[in-house]
Scaffold this motif. Structure first.
Motif, PDB file in Angstrom:
ATOM      1  N   VAL A 176       4.871 -45.494 -13.809  1.00  0.00           N
ATOM      2  CA  VAL A 176       4.094 -44.371 -13.274  1.00  0.00           C
ATOM      3  C   VAL A 176       3.314 -43.716 -14.404  1.00  0.00           C
ATOM      4  O   VAL A 176       3.861 -43.428 -15.477  1.00  0.00           O
ATOM      5  N   SER A 177       2.021 -43.473 -14.171  1.00  0.00           N
ATOM      6  CA  SER A 177       1.179 -42.805 -15.167  1.00  0.00           C
ATOM      7  C   SER A 177       1.474 -41.308 -15.189  1.00  0.00           C
ATOM      8  O   SER A 177       2.168 -40.771 -14.324  1.00  0.00           O
ATOM      9  N   ARG A 178       0.875 -40.637 -16.192  1.00  0.00           N
ATOM     10  CA  ARG A 178       1.098 -39.192 -16.315  1.00  0.00           C
ATOM     11  C   ARG A 178       0.584 -38.468 -15.079  1.00  0.00           C
ATOM     12  O   ARG A 178       1.247 -37.585 -14.549  1.00  0.00           O
ATOM     13  N   ARG A 179      -0.622 -38.786 -14.637  1.00  0.00           N
ATOM     14  CA  ARG A 179      -1.182 -38.315 -13.364  1.00  0.00           C
ATOM     15  C   ARG A 179      -1.595 -39.566 -12.588  1.00  0.00           C
ATOM     16  O   ARG A 179      -2.655 -40.125 -12.829  1.00  0.00           O
ATOM     17  N   HIS A 180      -0.751 -39.973 -11.682  1.00  0.00           N
ATOM     18  CA  HIS A 180      -0.896 -41.297 -11.077  1.00  0.00           C
ATOM     19  C   HIS A 180      -1.691 -41.262  -9.766  1.00  0.00           C
ATOM     20  O   HIS A 180      -2.657 -42.007  -9.593  1.00  0.00           O
ATOM     21  N   ALA A 181      -1.283 -40.417  -8.835  1.00  0.00           N
ATOM     22  CA  ALA A 181      -1.910 -40.398  -7.507  1.00  0.00           C
ATOM     23  C   ALA A 181      -1.901 -38.978  -6.954  1.00  0.00           C
ATOM     24  O   ALA A 181      -1.173 -38.098  -7.439  1.00  0.00           O
ATOM     25  N   LYS A 182      -2.738 -38.791  -5.934  1.00  0.00           N
ATOM     26  CA  LYS A 182      -2.831 -37.482  -5.280  1.00  0.00           C
ATOM     27  C   LYS A 182      -2.792 -37.682  -3.772  1.00  0.00           C
ATOM     28  O   LYS A 182      -3.470 -38.568  -3.234  1.00  0.00           O
ATOM     29  N   ILE A 183      -2.027 -36.848  -3.093  1.00  0.00           N
ATOM     30  CA  ILE A 183      -1.954 -36.845  -1.630  1.00  0.00           C
ATOM     31  C   ILE A 183      -2.343 -35.464  -1.139  1.00  0.00           C
ATOM     32  O   ILE A 183      -1.761 -34.460  -1.572  1.00  0.00           O
ATOM     33  N   ASN A 199      -1.373 -48.810 -13.318  1.00  0.00           N
ATOM     34  CA  ASN A 199      -0.802 -49.832 -12.445  1.00  0.00           C
ATOM     35  C   ASN A 199      -1.248 -49.718 -10.996  1.00  0.00           C
ATOM     36  O   ASN A 199      -0.843 -50.532 -10.165  1.00  0.00           O
ATOM     37  N   GLY A 200      -2.069 -48.714 -10.691  1.00  0.00           N
ATOM     38  CA  GLY A 200      -2.644 -48.617  -9.359  1.00  0.00           C
ATOM     39  C   GLY A 200      -1.673 -48.100  -8.304  1.00  0.00           C
ATOM     40  O   GLY A 200      -0.506 -47.825  -8.562  1.00  0.00           O
ATOM     41  N   VAL A 201      -2.218 -47.991  -7.083  1.00  0.00           N
ATOM     42  CA  VAL A 201      -1.468 -47.510  -5.920  1.00  0.00           C
ATOM     43  C   VAL A 201      -1.578 -48.558  -4.824  1.00  0.00           C
ATOM     44  O   VAL A 201      -2.657 -49.097  -4.573  1.00  0.00           O
ATOM     45  N   LYS A 202      -0.461 -48.843  -4.162  1.00  0.00           N
ATOM     46  CA  LYS A 202      -0.455 -49.813  -3.067  1.00  0.00           C
ATOM     47  C   LYS A 202      -0.088 -49.107  -1.769  1.00  0.00           C
ATOM     48  O   LYS A 202       0.798 -48.251  -1.736  1.00  0.00           O
ATOM     49  N   LEU A 203      -0.788 -49.500  -0.713  1.00  0.00           N
ATOM     50  CA  LEU A 203      -0.515 -49.010   0.632  1.00  0.00           C
ATOM     51  C   LEU A 203      -0.205 -50.218   1.503  1.00  0.00           C
ATOM     52  O   LEU A 203      -1.076 -51.080   1.697  1.00  0.00           O
ATOM     53  N   ASN A 204       1.024 -50.275   2.000  1.00  0.00           N
ATOM     54  CA  ASN A 204       1.476 -51.423   2.796  1.00  0.00           C
ATOM     55  C   ASN A 204       1.240 -52.727   2.041  1.00  0.00           C
ATOM     56  O   ASN A 204       0.687 -53.696   2.572  1.00  0.00           O
ATOM     57  N   HIS A 205       1.606 -52.713   0.731  1.00  0.00           N
ATOM     58  CA  HIS A 205       1.583 -53.879  -0.157  1.00  0.00           C
ATOM     59  C   HIS A 205       0.156 -54.304  -0.550  1.00  0.00           C
ATOM     60  O   HIS A 205      -0.017 -55.388  -1.115  1.00  0.00           O
ATOM     61  N   LYS A 206      -0.855 -53.472  -0.269  1.00  0.00           N
ATOM     62  CA  LYS A 206      -2.226 -53.772  -0.683  1.00  0.00           C
ATOM     63  C   LYS A 206      -2.748 -52.644  -1.556  1.00  0.00           C
ATOM     64  O   LYS A 206      -2.588 -51.473  -1.232  1.00  0.00           O
ATOM     65  N   ARG A 207      -3.422 -53.029  -2.656  1.00  0.00           N
ATOM     66  CA  ARG A 207      -3.901 -52.025  -3.598  1.00  0.00           C
ATOM     67  C   ARG A 207      -5.112 -51.290  -3.017  1.00  0.00           C
ATOM     68  O   ARG A 207      -6.040 -51.915  -2.478  1.00  0.00           O
ATOM     69  N   ASP A 217       3.531 -45.667   7.205  1.00  0.00           N
ATOM     70  CA  ASP A 217       2.869 -46.342   6.088  1.00  0.00           C
ATOM     71  C   ASP A 217       3.777 -46.299   4.854  1.00  0.00           C
ATOM     72  O   ASP A 217       4.427 -45.280   4.575  1.00  0.00           O
ATOM     73  N   GLU A 218       3.810 -47.408   4.099  1.00  0.00           N
ATOM     74  CA  GLU A 218       4.606 -47.497   2.883  1.00  0.00           C
ATOM     75  C   GLU A 218       3.698 -47.429   1.663  1.00  0.00           C
ATOM     76  O   GLU A 218       2.713 -48.163   1.566  1.00  0.00           O
ATOM     77  N   ILE A 219       4.033 -46.532   0.737  1.00  0.00           N
ATOM     78  CA  ILE A 219       3.226 -46.272  -0.456  1.00  0.00           C
ATOM     79  C   ILE A 219       4.025 -46.698  -1.679  1.00  0.00           C
ATOM     80  O   ILE A 219       5.232 -46.419  -1.765  1.00  0.00           O
ATOM     81  N   GLU A 220       3.366 -47.354  -2.607  1.00  0.00           N
ATOM     82  CA  GLU A 220       3.981 -47.737  -3.872  1.00  0.00           C
ATOM     83  C   GLU A 220       3.209 -47.073  -5.004  1.00  0.00           C
ATOM     84  O   GLU A 220       2.026 -47.367  -5.230  1.00  0.00           O
ATOM     85  N   ILE A 221       3.875 -46.182  -5.727  1.00  0.00           N
ATOM     86  CA  ILE A 221       3.305 -45.509  -6.899  1.00  0.00           C
ATOM     87  C   ILE A 221       4.096 -45.992  -8.096  1.00  0.00           C
ATOM     88  O   ILE A 221       5.232 -45.564  -8.331  1.00  0.00           O
ATOM     89  N   GLY A 222       3.510 -46.939  -8.842  1.00  0.00           N
ATOM     90  CA  GLY A 222       4.250 -47.575  -9.917  1.00  0.00           C
ATOM     91  C   GLY A 222       5.401 -48.367  -9.340  1.00  0.00           C
ATOM     92  O   GLY A 222       5.223 -49.246  -8.502  1.00  0.00           O
ATOM     93  N   GLY A 223       6.627 -48.045  -9.740  1.00  0.00           N
ATOM     94  CA  GLY A 223       7.802 -48.715  -9.207  1.00  0.00           C
ATOM     95  C   GLY A 223       8.538 -47.899  -8.159  1.00  0.00           C
ATOM     96  O   GLY A 223       9.648 -48.260  -7.779  1.00  0.00           O
ATOM     97  N   VAL A 224       7.933 -46.808  -7.691  1.00  0.00           N
ATOM     98  CA  VAL A 224       8.570 -45.927  -6.706  1.00  0.00           C
ATOM     99  C   VAL A 224       7.911 -46.153  -5.356  1.00  0.00           C
ATOM    100  O   VAL A 224       6.684 -46.149  -5.236  1.00  0.00           O
ATOM    101  N   ARG A 225       8.745 -46.348  -4.333  1.00  0.00           N
ATOM    102  CA  ARG A 225       8.245 -46.544  -2.980  1.00  0.00           C
ATOM    103  C   ARG A 225       8.469 -45.284  -2.155  1.00  0.00           C
ATOM    104  O   ARG A 225       9.526 -44.664  -2.207  1.00  0.00           O
ATOM    105  N   LEU A 226       7.456 -44.928  -1.367  1.00  0.00           N
ATOM    106  CA  LEU A 226       7.498 -43.762  -0.495  1.00  0.00           C
ATOM    107  C   LEU A 226       7.136 -44.192   0.918  1.00  0.00           C
ATOM    108  O   LEU A 226       6.341 -45.112   1.112  1.00  0.00           O
ATOM    109  N   LEU A 227       7.708 -43.502   1.892  1.00  0.00           N
ATOM    110  CA  LEU A 227       7.426 -43.775   3.304  1.00  0.00           C
ATOM    111  C   LEU A 227       6.838 -42.514   3.928  1.00  0.00           C
ATOM    112  O   LEU A 227       7.445 -41.440   3.868  1.00  0.00           O
TER     113      LEU A 227
END
Length: 355
Positions: A176-183, A199-207, A217-227
């Motif tokens: 995970v980056s210092r400021r990785h993603a915003k919701i 390392n980017g952001v993935k939504l349902n396994h697609k960047r 929807d499943e979100i991947e921020i680095g190595g952390v998964r969120l639902l």
């Protein structure tokens, strides 16, 4: 709300044996070889406590409990210690067993739930302009915060990252980056945006770089998964099943003794001159003699007595109902009408206060 598990043992020849179905309502459902499990899978390749299905509100998850031969969900191997969301029709493979998952409700509960969901959507569409939000949230699926809920308030944005000074939600993961993603959540919906992370952001396994979120929807921020969970926009409904009383809560798939088949009875010999009967067809009943042809006509009465006519009884009138509460449309109309009345009262109070 419960779950229906359809367990099928795959044979070596490729043709599966007869499936067995079990319905459970436990918060935690263990699958394994041990007799203490709710679903007992009697095979040496199955660990004593192999996998677990857990419930979180209206959601169900599956995880492998450190088994020797692993657990697969729809053909993909589950990482040990990580949970995966279950949807209707998902297949959990444990050794030579295929376990098909379905969410079920009793028939009355399913009808009530669908009516309540329609009413919530109608109220939400009316109250959307007033800033009244719902309880959308993010569920952490992995990492040290697994199981936590992150509520998403209306008109707010949340920065996800590793930096504690600049991130609203701190994720302690090396990817995970210092400021990785915003919701951000506003009147138009919930938006996910990549903040030029490494390392980017993935939504349902697609960047993705920017996308609008939908329920489940499943979100991947680095190595952390969120639902992402939005109960008012649920894309999956439970199956309506009649309640099963007296069903055993456990399932054993050990071999059962074969049932004795009834011995066939010798076929009766047809009489001479009778037509042959085809195999599998039910024999026709014997023809009865026509008594009407030989019967004598009834004697005529000198004066035919007319039959007395019985007065017809009028059907009792059912009491009329002002509102049919069993009708979904009536409930939805009541919800919309009540909401409009509340809005009118609020505006009237605001006008009187301004005057």
């Amino acid at each position: 709300m419960g779950v229906r598990l359809t367990v099928k043992l795959k044979s070596e020849a490729g043709a599966g044996d007869e499936a067995k179905i079990v319905t459970l309502e436990d918060e935690l459902i263990n699958l394994g070889r041990d007799q203490s499990c709710q679903v007992v899978l009697a095979q040496k390749a199955v660990s004593r406590n192999h996998a677990r299905i857990s419930r979180d509100g209206a959601l169900f998850f599956v995880e492998d409990l450190g088994s020797s031969y692993g657990t697969h969900l729809n053909g993909a191997r589950l990482p040990k210690g990580e949970k995966r969301l279950l949807r209707n029709g998902d297949v959990i493979a444990i050794a030579q067993f295929d376990v098909t998952f379905d969410r079920v409700n009793e028939l009355s509960e399913a009808i009530s739930g669908q009516t309540q969901l329609a009413a919530r959507r109608a109220v939400r569409s009316v109250m959307k302009g007033l800033g009244a939000g719902d309880n959308s949230y993010l569920r952490v699926m992995s990492g040290d915060k697994e199981g936590q809920h992150i509520e998403l308030a209306e008109g707010q944005e949340y920065v996800f990252g590793r930096d504690r000074a600049s991130a609203d939600v701190v994720l302690t993961d090396d990817l995970v980056s210092r400021r990785h993603a915003k919701i951000r959540r506003d009147w138009s919906g919930v938006t996910l945006e990549d903040l030029q992370s490494r390392n980017g952001v993935k939504l349902n396994h697609k960047r993705v770089t920017r996308a609008t979120l939908k329920d489940r929807d499943e979100i991947e921020i680095g190595g952390v998964r969120l639902l992402f969970v939005d109960p008012t926009e649920a894309r999956e409904e439970s199956l309506a099943m009649p309640s099963i009383e007296g069903a055993a809560p456990t399932l054993g798939l050990e071999e059962e003794p074969p049932q004795a088949k009834p011995e066939p009875t010798p076929d009766a010999q047809p009489e001479p001159g009778a037509a042959p009967v085809e195999s599998g067809a039910a024999p026709e009943p014997p023809m009865e003699p026509d008594d009407e042809a030989n019967a004598e006509p009834p004697p005529e009465d000198e004066e035919a007595q007319p039959e007395e006519e019985q007065p017809e009884e009028e059907p009792a009138e059912e009491p009329s109902k002002l509102i049919d509460l069993s009708n979904k449309r009536s409930l939805v109309a009541l919800a919309i009408g009540g909401t409009v009345i509340i809005i009118a009262i609020v505006f009237l109070i605001m006008l009187l206060a301004g005057a």
